[in-house]
Design a protein around this motif. Sequence first.
Motif, PDB file in Angstrom:
ATOM      1  N   UNK A  11       0.835  -1.282   0.130  1.00 14.57           N
ATOM      2  CA  UNK A  11      -0.002  -0.116  -0.016  1.00 14.57           C
ATOM      3  C   UNK A  11       0.902   1.293   0.085  1.00 14.57           C
ATOM      4  N   UNK A  12       2.103   1.126   0.946  1.00 16.84           N
ATOM      5  CA  UNK A  12       2.680   2.337   1.201  1.00 16.84           C
ATOM      6  C   UNK A  12       3.513   2.771  -0.578  1.00 16.84           C
ATOM      7  N   UNK A  13       3.895   1.649  -1.062  1.00 13.64           N
ATOM      8  CA  UNK A  13       4.645   1.843  -2.256  1.00 13.64           C
ATOM      9  C   UNK A  13       3.839   2.329  -3.342  1.00 13.64           C
ATOM     10  N   UNK A  14       2.335   1.850  -3.385  1.00 11.40           N
ATOM     11  CA  UNK A  14       1.356   2.657  -4.504  1.00 11.40           C
ATOM     12  C   UNK A  14       1.139   4.038  -3.935  1.00 11.40           C
ATOM     13  N   UNK A  15       0.883   4.129  -2.525  1.00  8.41           N
ATOM     14  CA  UNK A  15       0.434   5.722  -2.492  1.00  8.41           C
ATOM     15  C   UNK A  15       1.535   6.545  -2.511  1.00  8.41           C
ATOM     16  N   UNK A  16       2.760   6.211  -2.059  1.00  6.13           N
ATOM     17  CA  UNK A  16       4.001   7.051  -2.310  1.00  6.13           C
ATOM     18  C   UNK A  16       3.863   7.420  -3.608  1.00  6.13           C
ATOM     19  N   UNK A  17       3.652   6.515  -4.512  1.00  8.66           N
ATOM     20  CA  UNK A  17       3.983   6.973  -5.988  1.00  8.66           C
ATOM     21  C   UNK A  17       2.761   8.074  -6.241  1.00  8.66           C
ATOM     22  N   UNK A  18       1.702   7.649  -5.926  1.00  8.00           N
ATOM     23  CA  UNK A  18       0.655   8.738  -6.405  1.00  8.00           C
ATOM     24  C   UNK A  18       0.960  10.107  -5.723  1.00  8.00           C
ATOM     25  N   UNK A  19       1.359  10.327  -4.524  1.00  7.81           N
ATOM     26  CA  UNK A  19       1.603  11.456  -4.002  1.00  7.81           C
ATOM     27  C   UNK A  19       2.819  12.041  -4.478  1.00  7.81           C
ATOM     28  N   UNK A  20       3.859  11.097  -4.755  1.00  9.34           N
ATOM     29  CA  UNK A  20       5.033  11.495  -5.320  1.00  9.34           C
ATOM     30  C   UNK A  20       5.814  12.601  -4.538  1.00  9.34           C
ATOM     31  N   UNK A  21       5.654  12.143  -3.175  1.00 13.19           N
ATOM     32  CA  UNK A  21       6.259  13.085  -2.477  1.00 13.19           C
ATOM     33  C   UNK A  21       7.110  12.151  -1.224  1.00 13.19           C
ATOM     34  N   UNK A  22       8.215  12.819  -0.513  1.00 18.12           N
ATOM     35  CA  UNK A  22       8.674  11.706   0.436  1.00 18.12           C
ATOM     36  C   UNK A  22       8.274  12.377   1.818  1.00 18.12           C
ATOM     37  N   UNK A  23       6.886  12.126   2.240  1.00 15.12           N
ATOM     38  CA  UNK A  23       6.546  12.626   3.615  1.00 15.12           C
ATOM     39  C   UNK A  23       5.973  11.539   4.235  1.00 15.12           C
ATOM     40  N   UNK A  24       5.712  11.563   5.770  1.00 14.83           N
ATOM     41  CA  UNK A  24       5.056  10.516   6.421  1.00 14.83           C
ATOM     42  C   UNK A  24       3.807  10.385   6.060  1.00 14.83           C
ATOM     43  N   UNK A  25       3.507   8.964   5.892  1.00 21.86           N
ATOM     44  CA  UNK A  25       2.324   8.647   5.389  1.00 21.86           C
ATOM     45  C   UNK A  25       1.514   7.981   6.684  1.00 21.86           C
TER      46      UNK A  25
END
Lengths: 471, 502
Positions: B46-60
């Motif tokens: 889930x994290x790998x999907x979401x982080x690509x969507x947001x395209x930013x390195x923040x805390x999720x």
Amino acid sequence: MNISDILILRQEFFLFGILILLLLYKLVASNSSINRGIIFGINILMAINIIMGFLNTSYGNLFGGMFQSNATIVLEKNLLAIGTLIICMQASDWTNTFKNNVEYYFILIATLLGMDIMISSGHFTIFYIGFELASLPLAALVSFNKAEKSSAEAGIKMILMSGFSSCILLFGISLLYGLSGTLLFDKMVAIHFDGSLSVLAFLFIFAGFGFKLSIVPFHLWTADVYEGAPINVTSFLSVISKSATVFIFLTILYKVFGSFNTTWIYALSLTTVFSITIGNLFALRQTNLKRFLAFSSIAQAGFILLGMISGSNLAMGSVLYFIFIYIFSNLAAFGVLGILHHQNGKDSILDLSGLYKRNPFLGIVMVLAMLSLAGVPPTAGFFGKFFLLNSAMSKGYYLITAIAVLNMIISLYYYLRIVRIIFTDATEEQSLITAGSWLGKLSLVFCIIGIIAIGFIGDLFEYFNYLSFGI
Amino acid sequence: MLNLIFLFPGLTLLLLCFFKRQEVVRWISLLGSILQLLFVLSLLSFYLQDVKLINASTTLYESSLPWFKTLNLNYHTGVDGIGLAMILLTAIISFTGVLASWNISLKPREFYFNLFLLSTGAYGFFIAQDLFTLFFFLEIAIIPKFLLISIWGSGKHIASANKLVLMLMAGSAMILVSMLGIYYNGSHCFDISVIAKNGLPVKVQQILFPLLFTGFGIFTAMFPFHTWVPDGHSSAPTAASMFLSGISMKMGAYGCLRVAMALMPQAAINQAWIFLTLALIGVLYAAFATVRQTDLKYINAYSSISHTSLVLIGILAMNATALNGAVMQMFSHGIMTALFFALIGMIYGRTHTRIVSEMSGLQKVLPFIGTAFIIAGLCSLGLPGLSGFPSEAKIFFGSYAADGHFIHLITIFSILSIVITAVYILRMSGSVIFGPLSNEFSPLKDGSWYEKYLIVILVGTIIFVGIYPTWISDLIQYGVNNIMLQIKDHSVAVVPHGILNI
């Protein structure tokens, strides 16, 4: 005196009522047999006392401000009532073994009445009456086990010591009267204390309290009396009596001596450091559980003083919160100890060995109590200690906080030693232990709930903090 | 959603209260740890999907619940790439730890209870975004270690357990004091992101950074404070050793990075040379000390100190590549050392000795375990194709790329440790695994099913990370970017001031 005045005095009246009831019961009851029903009745009445304390909310001053009641004071009384109820429940097994069992409860409740009056006082005269009523019966309680020599010896030590401390306290009060011309707390708030006579007055009063709080250097009676007294009295001494003294000491320190805080900080800092350090170092070497808990309670009293130093609203909130947790943790330890002592008649630390195997419930309770006293999460003791340190840090007392934190590590050593002993199976065959009557078990369950849950209910701290006051 | 991470460990802890028999509790624990591993893997995807969507390195997946309102204490959790890598490590080690202690017969329920309590503390620690929450979980994870060693340990376990708990508590006391110092000299809150955003006065940083870094450094076995590690490991039962060096030491390194470095970058730059020196001493001293050890557990304990000190060098280099390598090394070393301790436990269970000179030729009777032992050893000395190589290479490349000659010298000297590692690893495996087989060991049986599962999982992870390091370094990079942003805001270049600025 109209109905609203009686409502203000409701807890005192209720306790007084219980006392009268017990006296009447002694008159009519037969002296030949042990009556267990009345013990149960007392527990019910004490529970009603707590509920009543929480339900009604009428506050005010009586007798021209000599007797005060407000939300803070009622909360403090309720804390004491909760602790006393737990002790009453734990004591039932022990008291049921002798005929004059009602006398124990009579003296206990009389002491509690004295504490309530002491906490509510707004005047040094009322305070002194309450203080004496809370001290003298304790000596009778300590020597309650008439057959035992050590108990009588402890009683003598207790009465001599509390006599001394009362004298010293009274002398301090008289000096204070000479300085200010009044004994009303509310009038003293306005007076600015200064000069060497004020220092002397404060030191005498502080020494008087010091004996009751058993802080270093006024602690020498503690270990002997704790060891000699019956366990259910020791628990009362170390938890309830101490908490009540802390409550009134906070009031006097912050109200009467509020303007004097630049001076009393030195006295408090020194006694804090000495209490924590000496209490810890002596606790390391103890082999008797009661003596061990005595020294550990000296160290805990030092921590309470540490919380008081900063004199802010947060400080008082932290101290009240810590005491609330301390009641549960220490009474859990004493409760287990009482059951063990009742069944084996032994109270050395090594007698705890294999406790977890012999009775898992008691083992778990003792482990939780030790962890909570040591201040290890997730038990509530961690939060209590954290807020005490936090309140000292909030005014920048780095050095004292660092010393206290170092001492927490030392204390961890001896608390964890007990935890290890509980889990280690002894080599020799040891008997199983039954958990005692259901009242005792219920009290331990209360303690467990307190130890585990308090830290996670953040609003409790908010409530204590809301009711607190600073200088 | 992130707080569901406590669901399976919590349920397992609850279930363990009701059962007592070994056959039941070990299956409950195994089921709980498998479910938890699956949960963590799905969280990862889930994290790998979401982080690509947001395209930013923040805390999720952040969530914040008020705990003590007047003091502004919150239960604040969230996760980024670094935390997620550590959570994955914890999940894998908890799972294999249950397998490694499959045959525990003394108080099995309490043993598993402590294991799960320890891993619960670790999960909480790695998702904490608030210093108070972080400290709370850090302390939760200490007492189970004490109990695991003092009740189930062997040898001089009581002294070791006391030493361990007192040293770790001293560390956490330092953390506590500096935490309160940060609170009252900063923005009156414990929230890590808020403190990082508002910054701390440099004077405060200068005092609190060494305190905080040393506090976490004790957990990481930083040089003068490493003495709890050899004793603790040698007395601990197998699973506890795996947890200690696999998770617990990583918690310290994570704290050094996430709290000490990220919150006080200014002081970190000024004082990095002190801790770099200590870390270098740790790397070399522990490596040399390993050469002289005769006990397998002592060998692995000292080599753990050496390897985790490399992590500290990577962190202190304050360079994105080195940081990435450091976190990768945390992951890879965690898996590798857990495998080592598990194998040592298996060998000890059969031969009843851990002394190197008393064993030889085990490969002939224990081919499965022996092969895994060799793989773990090769990973430890950094053979390409196994997980140790990319992580250590990144640390060395990264820290050599950092500015300043001092860090270059440190890097060069620390590379020497590879050679020493090769010495002790090859000598040890040569004498234990190969050589003539003595008669007393000939009837030994190779691994049973649970041991083989354990080995396959851990060796599989090592090889997977070794041949395809990109996936984990990408994952970590999301977190590293986050931290580098915080550090870069305050710093210009990494130059050790005042010393050896050639």
